[in-house]
Design an enzyme around this catalytic site. Structure first.
Site, PDB file in Angstrom:
ATOM      1  N   SER A   1       0.824  -1.213   0.000  1.00  0.00           N
ATOM      2  CA  SER A   1       0.000   0.000   0.000  1.00  0.00           C
ATOM      3  C   SER A   1       0.862   1.269   0.000  1.00  0.00           C
ATOM      4  O   SER A   1       1.853   1.363   0.735  1.00  0.00           O
ATOM      5  CB  SER A   1      -0.907   0.006   1.234  1.00  0.00           C
ATOM      6  OG  SER A   1      -1.574   1.250   1.316  1.00  0.00           O
TER       7      SER A   1
ATOM      8  N   SER B   1      -0.618   4.089   0.802  1.00  0.00           N
ATOM      9  CA  SER B   1      -1.333   5.003   1.700  1.00  0.00           C
ATOM     10  C   SER B   1      -0.469   5.503   2.860  1.00  0.00           C
ATOM     11  O   SER B   1      -0.535   6.694   3.193  1.00  0.00           O
ATOM     12  CB  SER B   1      -2.604   4.331   2.240  1.00  0.00           C
ATOM     13  OG  SER B   1      -3.526   4.155   1.191  1.00  0.00           O
TER      14      SER B   1
ATOM     15  N   LYS C   1     -13.918  -4.142   2.498  1.00  0.00           N
ATOM     16  CA  LYS C   1     -14.750  -2.939   2.357  1.00  0.00           C
ATOM     17  C   LYS C   1     -16.233  -3.204   2.611  1.00  0.00           C
ATOM     18  O   LYS C   1     -16.967  -2.276   2.957  1.00  0.00           O
ATOM     19  CB  LYS C   1     -14.580  -2.325   0.959  1.00  0.00           C
ATOM     20  CG  LYS C   1     -13.231  -1.666   0.727  1.00  0.00           C
ATOM     21  CD  LYS C   1     -13.196  -0.988  -0.635  1.00  0.00           C
ATOM     22  CE  LYS C   1     -11.831  -0.428  -0.951  1.00  0.00           C
ATOM     23  NZ  LYS C   1     -11.818   0.351  -2.188  1.00  0.00           N
TER      24      LYS C   1
ATOM     25  N   ASN D   1     -14.710   2.557   2.732  1.00  0.00           N
ATOM     26  CA  ASN D   1     -13.246   2.524   2.640  1.00  0.00           C
ATOM     27  C   ASN D   1     -12.594   3.444   3.666  1.00  0.00           C
ATOM     28  O   ASN D   1     -11.384   3.604   3.675  1.00  0.00           O
ATOM     29  CB  ASN D   1     -12.770   2.890   1.222  1.00  0.00           C
ATOM     30  CG  ASN D   1     -12.792   4.378   0.980  1.00  0.00           C
ATOM     31  OD1 ASN D   1     -13.657   5.080   1.493  1.00  0.00           O
ATOM     32  ND2 ASN D   1     -11.832   4.865   0.216  1.00  0.00           N
TER      33      ASN D   1
ATOM     34  N   ASP E   1     -14.032   6.715  -2.030  1.00  0.00           N
ATOM     35  CA  ASP E   1     -13.689   6.323  -3.407  1.00  0.00           C
ATOM     36  C   ASP E   1     -14.563   7.067  -4.410  1.00  0.00           C
ATOM     37  O   ASP E   1     -14.097   7.490  -5.474  1.00  0.00           O
ATOM     38  CB  ASP E   1     -13.905   4.814  -3.612  1.00  0.00           C
ATOM     39  CG  ASP E   1     -12.816   3.983  -2.955  1.00  0.00           C
ATOM     40  OD1 ASP E   1     -11.675   4.465  -2.855  1.00  0.00           O
ATOM     41  OD2 ASP E   1     -13.110   2.845  -2.547  1.00  0.00           O
TER      42      ASP E   1
ATOM     43  N   GLY F   1     -16.904  -2.401 -16.080  1.00  0.00           N
ATOM     44  CA  GLY F   1     -16.790  -3.186 -14.847  1.00  0.00           C
ATOM     45  C   GLY F   1     -18.040  -3.035 -14.012  1.00  0.00           C
ATOM     46  O   GLY F   1     -18.862  -2.128 -14.248  1.00  0.00           O
ATOM     47  N   ALA F   2     -18.198  -3.961 -13.059  1.00  0.00           N
ATOM     48  CA  ALA F   2     -19.393  -3.912 -12.200  1.00  0.00           C
ATOM     49  C   ALA F   2     -19.054  -4.347 -10.778  1.00  0.00           C
ATOM     50  O   ALA F   2     -19.919  -4.795 -10.034  1.00  0.00           O
ATOM     51  CB  ALA F   2     -20.491  -4.803 -12.788  1.00  0.00           C
TER      52      ALA F   2
ATOM     53  N   ALA G   1     -15.336  -0.989  -7.249  1.00  0.00           N
ATOM     54  CA  ALA G   1     -14.879   0.307  -7.758  1.00  0.00           C
ATOM     55  C   ALA G   1     -15.900   0.883  -8.742  1.00  0.00           C
ATOM     56  O   ALA G   1     -16.173   2.092  -8.741  1.00  0.00           O
ATOM     57  CB  ALA G   1     -13.517   0.153  -8.428  1.00  0.00           C
TER      58      ALA G   1
ATOM     59  N   TYR H   1      -3.256   2.081 -11.696  1.00  0.00           N
ATOM     60  CA  TYR H   1      -2.143   3.041 -11.666  1.00  0.00           C
ATOM     61  C   TYR H   1      -0.772   2.365 -11.768  1.00  0.00           C
ATOM     62  O   TYR H   1       0.256   2.992 -11.546  1.00  0.00           O
ATOM     63  CB  TYR H   1      -2.213   3.969 -10.447  1.00  0.00           C
ATOM     64  CG  TYR H   1      -2.254   3.305  -9.103  1.00  0.00           C
ATOM     65  CD1 TYR H   1      -1.137   2.705  -8.554  1.00  0.00           C
ATOM     66  CD2 TYR H   1      -3.423   3.310  -8.363  1.00  0.00           C
ATOM     67  CE1 TYR H   1      -1.172   2.112  -7.314  1.00  0.00           C
ATOM     68  CE2 TYR H   1      -3.483   2.728  -7.113  1.00  0.00           C
ATOM     69  CZ  TYR H   1      -2.346   2.124  -6.594  1.00  0.00           C
ATOM     70  OH  TYR H   1      -2.400   1.538  -5.360  1.00  0.00           O
TER      71      TYR H   1
ATOM     72  N   GLY I   1      -4.898   6.642 -12.854  1.00  0.00           N
ATOM     73  CA  GLY I   1      -5.381   5.998 -11.622  1.00  0.00           C
ATOM     74  C   GLY I   1      -4.847   6.654 -10.357  1.00  0.00           C
ATOM     75  O   GLY I   1      -5.483   6.577  -9.300  1.00  0.00           O
TER      76      GLY I   1
HETATM   77  P1  ATR Z   1     -13.224  -4.198  -7.403  1.00  0.00           P
HETATM   78  O1  ATR Z   1     -13.956  -4.322  -6.104  1.00  0.00           O
HETATM   79  O2  ATR Z   1     -11.788  -3.790  -7.241  1.00  0.00           O
HETATM   80  O3  ATR Z   1     -13.938  -3.366  -8.419  1.00  0.00           O
HETATM   81  P2  ATR Z   1     -14.181  -6.773  -8.282  1.00  0.00           P
HETATM   82  O4  ATR Z   1     -15.346  -6.657  -7.386  1.00  0.00           O
HETATM   83  O5  ATR Z   1     -13.439  -8.077  -8.325  1.00  0.00           O
HETATM   84  O6  ATR Z   1     -13.073  -5.684  -7.981  1.00  0.00           O
HETATM   85  O7  ATR Z   1     -14.660  -6.374  -9.758  1.00  0.00           O
HETATM   86  C1  ATR Z   1     -13.836  -6.444 -10.847  1.00  0.00           C
HETATM   87  C2  ATR Z   1     -14.626  -6.076 -12.110  1.00  0.00           C
HETATM   88  O8  ATR Z   1     -13.712  -6.124 -13.194  1.00  0.00           O
HETATM   89  C3  ATR Z   1     -15.735  -7.045 -12.448  1.00  0.00           C
HETATM   90  O9  ATR Z   1     -16.806  -6.345 -13.021  1.00  0.00           O
HETATM   91  C4  ATR Z   1     -15.083  -7.959 -13.477  1.00  0.00           C
HETATM   92  O10 ATR Z   1     -15.982  -8.479 -14.439  1.00  0.00           O
HETATM   93  P3  ATR Z   1     -16.998  -9.697 -14.093  1.00  0.00           P
HETATM   94  O11 ATR Z   1     -18.144  -9.078 -13.352  1.00  0.00           O
HETATM   95  O12 ATR Z   1     -17.377 -10.214 -15.434  1.00  0.00           O
HETATM   96  O13 ATR Z   1     -16.204 -10.662 -13.270  1.00  0.00           O
HETATM   97  C5  ATR Z   1     -14.147  -7.036 -14.178  1.00  0.00           C
HETATM   98  N1  ATR Z   1     -13.005  -7.755 -14.719  1.00  0.00           N
HETATM   99  C6  ATR Z   1     -11.955  -8.257 -14.038  1.00  0.00           C
HETATM  100  N2  ATR Z   1     -11.091  -8.857 -14.869  1.00  0.00           N
HETATM  101  C7  ATR Z   1     -11.611  -8.758 -16.120  1.00  0.00           C
HETATM  102  C8  ATR Z   1     -11.195  -9.183 -17.431  1.00  0.00           C
HETATM  103  N3  ATR Z   1     -10.064  -9.843 -17.602  1.00  0.00           N
HETATM  104  N4  ATR Z   1     -11.982  -8.862 -18.476  1.00  0.00           N
HETATM  105  C9  ATR Z   1     -13.134  -8.191 -18.314  1.00  0.00           C
HETATM  106  N5  ATR Z   1     -13.585  -7.764 -17.109  1.00  0.00           N
HETATM  107  C10 ATR Z   1     -12.841  -8.031 -16.025  1.00  0.00           C
END
Ligand code: ATR
Length: 283
Positions: A27, A29, A76, A97, A112, A135-136, A139, A222, A243
């Site tokens: 980290s 931080s 978190k 966080n 965040d 992403g979902a 973050a 980052y 980042g």
């Molecule tokens: P964080 O809490 O850091 O956001 P997370 O909860 O593991 O991490 O979420 C990671 C996100 O990145 C997810 O949406 C994941 O997609 P899936 O929902 O399909 O798993 C996405 N992600 C991670 N690696 C990926 C990859 N190689 N290609 C596409 N999406 C990816």
């Protein structure tokens, strides 16, 4: 023998802060917050706590009267039910966080989301803009919430369709799968996945033809400092937000909550960038 001056400043009055996570030894931080404390003359020290049991750790924050704590992966969500109070935004995002110790009451907060918005707002307004979040995960939730709070239009792009659709529904956005996504009409694009992070720095989460002049492209990765996504975006004439900007702003907002003082954002950024550059030279 006299103590080195950085240790001599630690007395019985010094307030303790830290980050709990697992793993946490990489980290940045502690460096960032201690630089800010020193610059602003705060009698505080910030350390890293490797934590596997968040309940024990939160009990420790209470027992030792630790003034404030950052919370990082994977705790978190777990810390939420262990605190005395959650700010409404943290509840809606579904993640904490930051813990603020307010005279023994532990308050959970999410920096965040405003951190990501502060980073974006340095380059573009968000109100009335169309933002696509890739992403979902956690973050993505923080970024999506911030975009909606600022009156932006939201599209979620995610590999797992159900998860993406659920987040879009919850935050008042629309969902599109990565294959159909062309970024047509998108003003702001934010990568919240780990795609492009070292050691897979030759990957990017969207194809290059999605990146067009006039867009603002932000990456929460980052490491490397300039991801392939950001380099391609810069070369395509987009505004870019790296980042480190989100990392620094979320930390700056924590600093402000803990100390009541305006954070030295520029110094915090320089500290983090220097550390990242030194780490990449040593690799
Ligand atoms: P964080 O809490 O850091 O956001 P997370 O909860 O593991 O991490 O979420 C990671 C996100 O990145 C997810 O949406 C994941 O997609 P899936 O929902 O399909 O798993 C996405 N992600 C991670 N690696 C990926 C990859 N190689 N290609 C596409 N999406 C990816």
């Amino acid at each position: 023998m006299p103590l080195p001056s950085d240790l001599a400043r630690i007395t019985a009055h010094t307030r303790l802060f830290g980050v709990m996570g697992d793993p946490v030894t990489h980290s940045l931080s502690p460096l960032m917050h201690n630089a800010a404390f020193a610059q602003m003359g705060i009698d505080g020290v910030y350390v890293a706590f490797p934590v596997t049991d968040p309940a024990d750790a939160v009990a420790g924050v209470r027992a030792l009267n630790i003034s404030g704590c950052s919370v990082t992966i994977p705790h978190k969500i777990a810390v939420m039910e262990l605190l005395d109070e959650l700010e409404p935004s943290a509840r809606q995002i579904g993640a904490v966080n930051t813990i603020v110790n307010d005279n023994g009451r532990l308050i959970g907060f999410n920096s965040d989301s405003p951190g990501a918005m502060a980073a974006l707002l340095e380059k573009t307004p968000v109100t009335g803009k169309h933002a696509a979040v890739i992403g979902a995960g956690g973050a993505a939730r923080a970024v999506a919430y911030g975009i909606r709070q600022h009156g932006g239009r939201l599209t979620i792009v995610n590999r797992s369709r159900d998860k993406g659709r659920r987040l879009a529904d919850e935050m008042g956005g629309t969902f599109i799968g990565p294959k159909e996504f062309t970024a047509l009409g998108v003003d702001i694009l934010v990568n919240t996945t780990s795609v492009g992070m070292t050691p897979e720095a030759d990957r990017m989460p969207v194809t290059g033809d999605c990146l067009r002049q006039g867009m603002t492209v932000m990456d929460i990765v980052y490491n490397p400092l300039e991801t392939l996504l950001l380099r391609t975006a810069r070369e395509a004439g987009c505004q870019v937000v790296d980042g480190v900007a989100m990392f620094v702003h979320q930390g700056a907002i924590q600093f402000e909550r803990w100390t009541g003082l305006r954070p030295p954002v520029q110094l915090m950024r320089e500290t983090v960038v220097d550390a990242l550059r030194a780490a990449s030279v040593n690799q």
